[in-house]
Design an enzyme around this catalytic site. Structure first.
Site, PDB file in Angstrom:
ATOM      1  CE  LYS A  28      -2.799   0.655   3.679  1.00 34.56           C
ATOM      2  NZ  LYS A  28      -2.485   1.937   4.368  1.00 34.56           N
ATOM      3  CB  SER A  29       3.802   2.286   2.001  1.00 31.15           C
ATOM      4  OG  SER A  29       3.217   2.174   3.261  1.00 31.15           O
ATOM      5  NE  ARG A  33       6.177   6.574   0.854  1.00 35.16           N
ATOM      6  CZ  ARG A  33       5.276   6.358   1.828  1.00 35.16           C
ATOM      7  NH1 ARG A  33       4.186   5.625   1.591  1.00 35.16           N
ATOM      8  NH2 ARG A  33       5.454   6.868   3.031  1.00 35.16           N
ATOM      9  CB  SER A 174       4.424  10.145  11.446  1.00 34.84           C
ATOM     10  OG  SER A 174       3.620  10.200  10.278  1.00 34.84           O
ATOM     11  CD  GLN A 176       0.099   8.282   7.272  1.00 36.57           C
ATOM     12  OE1 GLN A 176      -0.461   9.153   7.935  1.00 36.57           O
ATOM     13  NE2 GLN A 176      -0.456   7.094   7.053  1.00 36.57           N
ATOM     14  CG  ASP A 327       0.213   0.036   9.524  1.00 29.93           C
ATOM     15  OD1 ASP A 327      -0.209   0.900  10.329  1.00 29.93           O
ATOM     16  OD2 ASP A 327       0.618   0.316   8.382  1.00 29.93           O
ATOM     17  CE  LYS A 354      -0.418   4.216  12.958  1.00 31.60           C
ATOM     18  NZ  LYS A 354       0.406   4.877  11.951  1.00 31.60           N
ATOM     19  NE  ARG A 358      -5.246   0.218  12.880  1.00 31.33           N
ATOM     20  CZ  ARG A 358      -4.572   0.355  11.744  1.00 31.33           C
ATOM     21  NH1 ARG A 358      -3.252   0.420  11.770  1.00 31.33           N
ATOM     22  NH2 ARG A 358      -5.207   0.416  10.583  1.00 31.33           N
ATOM     23  NE  ARG A 403      -2.811  -1.869   8.414  1.00 31.07           N
ATOM     24  CZ  ARG A 403      -2.521  -2.246   7.173  1.00 31.07           C
ATOM     25  NH1 ARG A 403      -2.726  -3.496   6.799  1.00 31.07           N
ATOM     26  NH2 ARG A 403      -2.020  -1.400   6.300  1.00 31.07           N
TER      27      ARG A 403
HETATM   28  C1  S3P Z   1       2.358   4.795   6.202  1.00 28.24           C
HETATM   29  C2  S3P Z   1       2.827   5.210   7.403  1.00 28.24           C
HETATM   30  C3  S3P Z   1       2.263   4.754   8.693  1.00 28.24           C
HETATM   31  C4  S3P Z   1       1.340   3.557   8.536  1.00 28.24           C
HETATM   32  C5  S3P Z   1       0.427   3.697   7.344  1.00 28.24           C
HETATM   33  C6  S3P Z   1       1.247   3.840   6.078  1.00 28.24           C
HETATM   34  C7  S3P Z   1       3.000   5.308   4.976  1.00 28.24           C
HETATM   35  O1  S3P Z   1       1.530   5.821   9.266  1.00 28.24           O
HETATM   36  O2  S3P Z   1       0.576   3.357   9.706  1.00 28.24           O
HETATM   37  O3  S3P Z   1      -0.419   2.563   7.227  1.00 28.24           O
HETATM   38  O4  S3P Z   1       2.775   4.746   3.878  1.00 28.24           O
HETATM   39  O5  S3P Z   1       3.771   6.275   5.069  1.00 28.24           O
HETATM   40  P1  S3P Z   1       2.238   6.958  10.163  1.00 28.24           P
HETATM   41  O6  S3P Z   1       3.076   7.790   9.292  1.00 28.24           O
HETATM   42  O7  S3P Z   1       1.092   7.746  10.746  1.00 28.24           O
HETATM   43  O8  S3P Z   1       3.007   6.219  11.212  1.00 28.24           O
END
Ligand code: S3P
Length: 448
Positions: A28-29, A33, A174, A176, A327, A354, A358, A403
């Site tokens: 997914k990440s 991107r 994070s 993100q 996660d 999240k 969670r 999840r």
């Molecule tokens: C992710 C970062 C994580 C993760 C999310 C995907 C990403 O979040 O929990 O499912 O792709 O950068 P955080 O940046 O809030 O830790």
């Protein structure tokens, strides 16, 4: 769209041995991107193995709204014809990121240094999540934000017409936030520096380098120092997305707690910033092996083999491992219920912000199935009942969180009685083939 329609309960019944090969979807990440960086490159980026879950599809739509051409060739093969760094057009509609925190935060970053105004929204889960962690650093570039109280969506961002590069120490672990700042830095002149005290997933750094950006990473006393030179011309890439370790976690954990199981999960990305769960399971005594290790698309990859493991012991999970398995704590807590002794999970405050809280969501559902849980603000512990001790029989709320829903479906596979979630529809955000894949291995899942 998941989580927006009528809730559909889902029940998991004690499974026959789970056997076979589980081909889980793309990461997914990396999928988010690939689309975003593809949209910021000049020319055609070709992507194979893209995760076609709702979260990523929402990001694809957003990139189209910014003027990139996004083409679905079928079978996980996509093309993005990018408009170049600084080339985004102003969308004429609100950008709806559905359930996806990654989607909205990364997209906020990539538009914040372009002179366009963008309004973002999401589902009830996303509209309750904190966005100031991203808009605060974006303001340093010169972006302006108006949102709801508590820094929540819906929110409008007006990107900076004359952005200045920033130096930013990320206050929470994070990826993100880190990635949003780096993406904003792409269209700022000069060097943007991001410092993270704890290493989080590094896909953005790897992929920015792959797309031809000038980016360096150094370890210092302050932490990981990432320096990006702004206004590069990003070169389109051919990207093979590895399979998602966070999705692999579900068939792997299901096999460990279901008697007689032996499951192979091939081609899983094992980037060290993502693989913490698998080492934790091994520390607990799980029969889990990495076979055929190799490199694919710049990421370490292996085939995971998981067999039924009735002798697992509860452990204290090292807090410094938290970012690399953030996660995976929900499904780890399910495995911990089938181990002997207590599993302690500390340093996990981020779990509270999240798709759901969670810790709270899992604690409620585990208790409803006869498992004892203790919790504090940034820790929780699960008292294991041994391989045959989990009674099940409970109904759990999934809180619009994929999840949480999948974790309780895994629990039902090994428990003495069926486990139900009130709503299984959020699963499509990240793992649209969860039900056929798990059923194909021998799981017994039913709606209602
Ligand atoms: C992710 C970062 C994580 C993760 C999310 C995907 C990403 O979040 O929990 O499912 O792709 O950068 P955080 O940046 O809030 O830790």
């Amino acid at each position: 769209m998941s989580g927006h329609g009528t809730p559909i309960p889902m029940t998991s019944h004690r499974a026959a041995p789970l056997t076979g090969v589980a081909e889980v979807p793309g990461d997914k990440s990396i999928s988010h991107r690939s689309l975003i960086l593809g949209a910021m490159a000049v020319g055609e980026t070709k992507i194979s193995g893209l995760l076609e879950g709702d979260d990523v599809l929402d990001t694809a739509k957003a990139m189209q709204a910014f003027g990139a051409e996004v083409v679905n060739h079928g079978g996980g093969n996509w093309s993005v014809f990018g408009v170049g760094v600084g080339g985004f057009a102003e969308p004429d509609q609100v950008i709806d990121c559905g359930n996806s925190g990654t989607g909205v935060r990364l997209i906020m970053g990539c538009m914040a240094t372009s002179p366009i105004a963008v309004t973002f929204t999401g589902d009830a889960s996303l509209n309750g999540r904190p966005m100031a962690r991203v808009t605060d650093p974006l303001a340093l570039f010169g972006a302006k934000t108006v949102g709801r109280s508590g820094g929540r969506l819906p929110m409008t961002i007006v990107g900076a017409a004359q952005p200045t590069p920033v130096r930013y120490v990320v206050p929470v672990p994070s990826a993100q936030v880190k990635s949003a700042v780096l993406l904003a830095g792409l269209n700022a002149p000069g060097q943007t520096v991001v410092i993270e005290k704890e290493a989080t997933r590094d896909h953005s750094e790897r992929m920015l380098a792959g797309f031809g950006a000038e980016i360096t990473v150094e370890d210092s006393d302050e932490g990981r120092v990432i320096t990006l030179t702004g206004q590069p011309e990003l070169k389109p890439q051919v990207i093979a997305v590895p399979r998602d370790p966070s999705s692999a976690a579900f068939p792997v954990c299901a096999a460990l707690i279901t008697p007689g199981s032996d499951v192979l999960v091939p081609g899983i990305g094992l980037n060290p910033t993502r693989a913490g769960l698998f080492y934790t399971l091994q520390d607990m005594g799980a029969d889990l092996t990495f076979e055929n290790p190799r490199e694919e698309g710049g990421e370490p990859v292996a085939d995971l083999r998981a067999r039924y493991s009735p002798n697992m012991q509860g452990i204290a999970v090292p807090p410094e491992r938290a970012a690399s398995m953030i996660d995976e704590y929900p499904v780890l807590s399910v495995v911990a219920s089938f181990a002997t002794g207590k599993t302690m999970m500390a340093g996990v405050k981020e779990l509270r912000v999240k798709e759901s809280d969670r810790i709270d969501a899992m604690a409620r559902g585990l208790r409803a199935n006869g498992v004892m849980v203790e919790e504090g603000e940034d820790w929780w512990s699960v008292e294991g009942l041994g391989p045959d001790g989990v009674q099940g029989g409970g109904t759990c709320e999934s809180f619009l969180d994929h999840r949480i829903a999948m974790s309780f479906m895994v629990m039902g596979m090994g428990a003495q009685n069926p486990v139900t979630v009130d709503d299984g529809t959020p699963i499509t955000t990240s793992f649209p083939i969860f039900e056929p894949l798990m059923t194909g291995l021998g799981a017994k899942l039913s709606q209602a």
